[in-house]
Design a protein around this motif. Structure first.
Motif, PDB file in Angstrom:
ATOM      1  N   ASP A  35       0.824  -1.347  -0.113  1.00 51.28           N
ATOM      2  CA  ASP A  35      -0.051  -0.165   0.030  1.00 51.28           C
ATOM      3  C   ASP A  35       1.016   1.382  -0.016  1.00 51.28           C
ATOM      4  O   ASP A  35       1.511   1.607   1.056  1.00 51.28           O
ATOM      5  CB  ASP A  35      -0.980  -0.019   1.108  1.00 51.28           C
ATOM      6  CG  ASP A  35      -2.018   1.051   1.291  1.00 51.28           C
ATOM      7  OD1 ASP A  35      -1.635   1.994   0.542  1.00 51.28           O
ATOM      8  OD2 ASP A  35      -3.143   1.038   1.871  1.00 51.28           O
ATOM      9  N   LEU A  37       0.232   4.456  -0.634  1.00 42.93           N
ATOM     10  CA  LEU A  37      -0.134   5.791   0.290  1.00 42.93           C
ATOM     11  C   LEU A  37       0.155   5.383   1.752  1.00 42.93           C
ATOM     12  O   LEU A  37       0.500   6.298   2.566  1.00 42.93           O
ATOM     13  CB  LEU A  37      -1.594   5.884   0.003  1.00 42.93           C
ATOM     14  CG  LEU A  37      -1.688   6.813  -1.234  1.00 42.93           C
ATOM     15  CD1 LEU A  37      -3.313   6.798  -1.474  1.00 42.93           C
ATOM     16  CD2 LEU A  37      -1.257   7.894  -1.262  1.00 42.93           C
ATOM     17  N   TYR A  38       0.108   4.020   2.192  1.00 42.69           N
ATOM     18  CA  TYR A  38       0.163   3.729   3.496  1.00 42.69           C
ATOM     19  C   TYR A  38       1.815   3.982   3.934  1.00 42.69           C
ATOM     20  O   TYR A  38       2.345   4.586   4.666  1.00 42.69           O
ATOM     21  CB  TYR A  38      -0.134   2.329   3.884  1.00 42.69           C
ATOM     22  CG  TYR A  38       0.067   2.049   5.399  1.00 42.69           C
ATOM     23  CD1 TYR A  38      -0.674   2.206   6.328  1.00 42.69           C
ATOM     24  CD2 TYR A  38       1.229   1.101   5.781  1.00 42.69           C
ATOM     25  CE1 TYR A  38      -0.445   2.204   7.761  1.00 42.69           C
ATOM     26  CE2 TYR A  38       1.485   0.786   7.243  1.00 42.69           C
ATOM     27  CZ  TYR A  38       0.633   1.391   8.129  1.00 42.69           C
ATOM     28  OH  TYR A  38       0.754   1.003   9.352  1.00 42.69           O
ATOM     29  N   ILE A  40       3.786   5.963   2.420  1.00 40.86           N
ATOM     30  CA  ILE A  40       4.441   7.462   2.543  1.00 40.86           C
ATOM     31  C   ILE A  40       3.562   8.107   3.535  1.00 40.86           C
ATOM     32  O   ILE A  40       4.158   9.265   3.761  1.00 40.86           O
ATOM     33  CB  ILE A  40       4.406   8.079   1.049  1.00 40.86           C
ATOM     34  CG1 ILE A  40       2.969   8.504   0.538  1.00 40.86           C
ATOM     35  CG2 ILE A  40       5.241   7.322   0.122  1.00 40.86           C
ATOM     36  CD1 ILE A  40       2.919   9.256  -0.632  1.00 40.86           C
ATOM     37  N   SER A  41       2.657   7.872   4.269  1.00 47.82           N
ATOM     38  CA  SER A  41       1.775   8.629   4.975  1.00 47.82           C
ATOM     39  C   SER A  41       2.442   8.392   6.443  1.00 47.82           C
ATOM     40  O   SER A  41       3.596   7.714   6.593  1.00 47.82           O
ATOM     41  CB  SER A  41       0.685   8.153   5.108  1.00 47.82           C
ATOM     42  OG  SER A  41       0.757   6.655   5.624  1.00 47.82           O
ATOM     43  N   ASP A  42       2.151   9.215   7.171  1.00 50.06           N
ATOM     44  CA  ASP A  42       2.691   9.424   8.634  1.00 50.06           C
ATOM     45  C   ASP A  42       2.301   8.456   9.511  1.00 50.06           C
ATOM     46  O   ASP A  42       1.205   7.720   9.399  1.00 50.06           O
ATOM     47  CB  ASP A  42       2.264  10.953   9.244  1.00 50.06           C
ATOM     48  CG  ASP A  42       2.993  11.467  10.342  1.00 50.06           C
ATOM     49  OD1 ASP A  42       3.943  10.823  10.371  1.00 50.06           O
ATOM     50  OD2 ASP A  42       2.798  12.434  10.725  1.00 50.06           O
ATOM     51  N   HIS A 127       6.978  11.654  10.858  1.00 48.71           N
ATOM     52  CA  HIS A 127       7.315  12.654  10.084  1.00 48.71           C
ATOM     53  C   HIS A 127       7.892  13.841  10.860  1.00 48.71           C
ATOM     54  O   HIS A 127       8.838  14.473  10.633  1.00 48.71           O
ATOM     55  CB  HIS A 127       6.238  13.348   9.311  1.00 48.71           C
ATOM     56  CG  HIS A 127       5.979  12.481   7.966  1.00 48.71           C
ATOM     57  ND1 HIS A 127       4.671  12.647   7.378  1.00 48.71           N
ATOM     58  CD2 HIS A 127       6.386  11.564   7.434  1.00 48.71           C
ATOM     59  CE1 HIS A 127       4.682  11.740   6.151  1.00 48.71           C
ATOM     60  NE2 HIS A 127       5.672  11.127   6.392  1.00 48.71           N
ATOM     61  N   ASP A 220       5.124  15.305   3.412  1.00 52.07           N
ATOM     62  CA  ASP A 220       3.766  15.450   4.022  1.00 52.07           C
ATOM     63  C   ASP A 220       3.514  17.101   3.882  1.00 52.07           C
ATOM     64  O   ASP A 220       4.070  17.862   4.386  1.00 52.07           O
ATOM     65  CB  ASP A 220       3.943  15.167   5.661  1.00 52.07           C
ATOM     66  CG  ASP A 220       2.511  15.067   6.337  1.00 52.07           C
ATOM     67  OD1 ASP A 220       1.959  15.932   6.245  1.00 52.07           O
ATOM     68  OD2 ASP A 220       2.336  14.086   7.013  1.00 52.07           O
ATOM     69  N   ALA A 285       6.356  13.872  -2.543  1.00 52.84           N
ATOM     70  CA  ALA A 285       5.492  12.758  -2.529  1.00 52.84           C
ATOM     71  C   ALA A 285       5.657  11.828  -3.711  1.00 52.84           C
ATOM     72  O   ALA A 285       5.705  10.729  -3.834  1.00 52.84           O
ATOM     73  CB  ALA A 285       3.966  12.959  -1.969  1.00 52.84           C
ATOM     74  N   MET A 289       6.480   7.939  -4.366  1.00 54.10           N
ATOM     75  CA  MET A 289       5.456   7.114  -4.902  1.00 54.10           C
ATOM     76  C   MET A 289       6.141   6.389  -6.053  1.00 54.10           C
ATOM     77  O   MET A 289       5.917   5.031  -6.273  1.00 54.10           O
ATOM     78  CB  MET A 289       4.240   7.789  -5.262  1.00 54.10           C
ATOM     79  CG  MET A 289       3.343   7.980  -4.176  1.00 54.10           C
ATOM     80  SD  MET A 289       2.124   9.265  -4.533  1.00 54.10           S
ATOM     81  CE  MET A 289       1.165   8.207  -5.909  1.00 54.10           C
TER      82      MET A 289
END
Lengths: 364, 169
Positions: A35, A37-38, A40-42, A127, A220, A285, A289
């Protein structure tokens, strides 16, 4: 055909860059599904796979009081009624830590049994942690550089060594080609420290994302928004009387035009930091990705055609990734430069004194 | 179903926002006070010292140039002087040599003239002597031949007149 359809959701995850409806799948369940998005997310932890995770402290405001837990696991096992959102969705499964009795967090979303969350989540996240690491790195590296200069004062401040030369040339680049070039001879020294801090912290944050386990805090939008907000405040603080005159009542323009011009100028104050925010965030981002997408092809192929096809196809994806890496290293410097350069430009525009060239036609 | 792993690109997280702002502000203060201020001061100090050194070097170079120019002028002057002295010396020598030659020549001429004169005188004297001798011999011979009849006194007068005639010719 069915196999091909199986990776379609992953493609969608990448392509649809927006809030998605809940995906109640444990990301640990199928290691071949990434995943992005998971990724690269915080997070509420620092991931040092495969060694383990370092959970970060949770600071929550509940019922008007601050609650502190050293980690998410501690919050789950504190008996304060916290549960992981994942357990709420899967009430019959409990994942324990290695000791067999401590409940392990899965989604790291702390909720009460009734599904309510904390009033305010003031937790330290990955982050933020990597943001602080960047600051500490700047402090250590350039603190060393500054003390080295102090020590070399007796032999005429002669620079010695690769370390000193590389970072010194960057500092001089920021000072001369960013600050002095955009702000002007008279006022640039006042804003150079901010620009240097911003440049090197952004640069290090960008580069962290290329290191193993590293996290790109600048991917972020909250982080980039803060950076842009500082530029915004410094710009307004630097604003001269002339600058505010130009914003609020553009001189040399018919009065009725001000009805249109003044709102546009005021809007322009806010579009500048907004552009800074989005530019840095989107660039970092998207780069991250891209790396995950290309490396993810290995796992995608393994999932679709079997492990050995996936491993074999790595011969294609790894050179590809290396190519993207090279571009990302360049982009890290470029985006740090662009953010700092635009900051200096905005500050320079606000701090400029028009008194000596009143005949500049008001073209802007 | 509650969104459990819902992640989006644009997460609005006020907690992170505030934390980041606080941390960034802190780093700006610390870095500005303890890192950039001394670092920039050192850099500008070094730059001004380099500028100073360069200016000093330029000044020194200018001075050296000045000195070199002066030296050159002095050298040229000395060379000119030496040349002049040499020319003078050569001229002097030439003059002395010519004088000497002249003198020697005149001396030689004088000597030659004296010698010629001496020779002339001697020749005259010799001729006179020779004539005297010849006259004496002639008289003796004539005396011997004409011993008796000829009066010696009368004949001498005759011969002297003859000799005087010879001299006149």
């Amino acid at each position: 055909m069915r196999r091909a359809l199986r990776f379609f959701p992953i493609l969608l995850m990448v392509l649809l860059a927006g809030p998605r409806p809940g995906v109640a799948a444990d990301p640990n369940a199928n290691p071949k599904r990434i995943d992005i998005l998971y990724k690269i997310s915080d997070h509420h932890y620092l991931d040092f796979k495969p060694i383990g995770k370092v959970e970060l402290p949770r600071i929550l405001r509940v019922d008007g009081a601050w609650v502190f837990y050293p980690s998410t696991t501690a919050a789950l096992n504190s008996g304060d009624g916290w549960t992981d959102a994942w357990y709420l969705a899967h009430p019959d499964t409990v994942i324990y830590k290695a000791d067999g009795t401590t409940i392990a967090p899965v989604s790291y979303d702390l909720v009460k049994a009734d599904g309510s969350t904390a009033e305010f989540d003031f937790s330290i996240t990955s982050h933020l942690a990597w943001f602080a690491f960047a600051g500490v790195l700047v402090l250590v590296l350039f603190g060393r550089l500054a003390s080295k200069y102090d020590r070399s004062r007796k032999d005429g401040l002669v620079p010695r060594g690769t370390f000193m030369n590389i970072f010194e040339s960057l500092v001089i680049f920021v000072r001369d080609d960013i600050a002095k070039a955009n702000i002007g001879e008279e006022k640039y020294l006042k804003y150079t420290p901010y620009l240097l801090s911003a440049f090197f912290m952004i640069l290090f944050m960008n580069l962290f994302g290329l290191a193993p386990w590293g996290v790109t805090s600048t991917s972020d939008i909250m982080v980039t928004a803060v950076l842009a907000l500082f530029t915004f405040f410094i710009t307004q603080k630097a604003g001269t009387k002339d600058y505010w005159m130009h914003v609020l009542a553009m001189p040399g323009v018919p009065k009725f035009m001000l009805v249109i011009l003044t709102p546009v100028e005021i809007l322009g104050l806010f579009t500048k930091p907004f552009a800074l925010t989005v530019r840095l965030f989107a660039n970092m981002a998207s780069g991250k990705m891209l790396v995950y997408s290309i490396l993810g092809m290995i796992f995608l192929f393994a999932d679709m055609f079997g492990d050995w096809v996936g491993i074999g196809s790595a011969a294609i994806w790894i050179p590809f990734t290396l190519f993207i890496y090279a571009i990302k290293i360049f982009a890290s410097f470029l985006q740090a430069y662009i953010f700092t350069m635009f900051s200096a430009l905005f500050i320079g525009l606000a701090a400029a004194d028009h008194s000596h060239d009143h005949e500049h036609g008001h073209a802007h | 179903m509650t969104p459990v792993f819902a992640n989006s690109l644009v997460n609005v997280d006020p907690g992170l926002f505030i934390w980041t702002a606080v941390v960034f502000f802190g780093f700006l203060l610390i870095l500005g006070r303890f890192v950039w201020k001394p670092l920039l001061a050192s850099l500008s100090e070094r730059e001004s010292s380099i500028r100073g050194s360069l200016e000093a070097a330029e000044q020194a170079m200018k001075n050296a140039e000045e000195i070199r120019k002066n030296n050159d002028a002095a050298l040229r002057e000395a060379e000119a002087l030496a040349l002049k002295l040499r020319r003078e010396a050569v001229e002097e020598a030439e003059r002395v040599r010519a004088e000497r030659i002249e003198k020697a020549k005149s001396e030689a001429d004088e000597l030659l003239a004296k010698a010629k004169q001496t020779i002339e005188t001697e020749k005259k004297r010799a001729l006179d002597e020779l004539r005297q001798e010849v006259a004496d011999l002639a008289i003796q011979a004539a005396g011997k031949i004409l011993h008796a009849e000829l009066d010696a006194e009368k004949n001498r007068k005759l011969v002297d007149r003859f000799l005087q005639d010879l001299n006149r010719n």
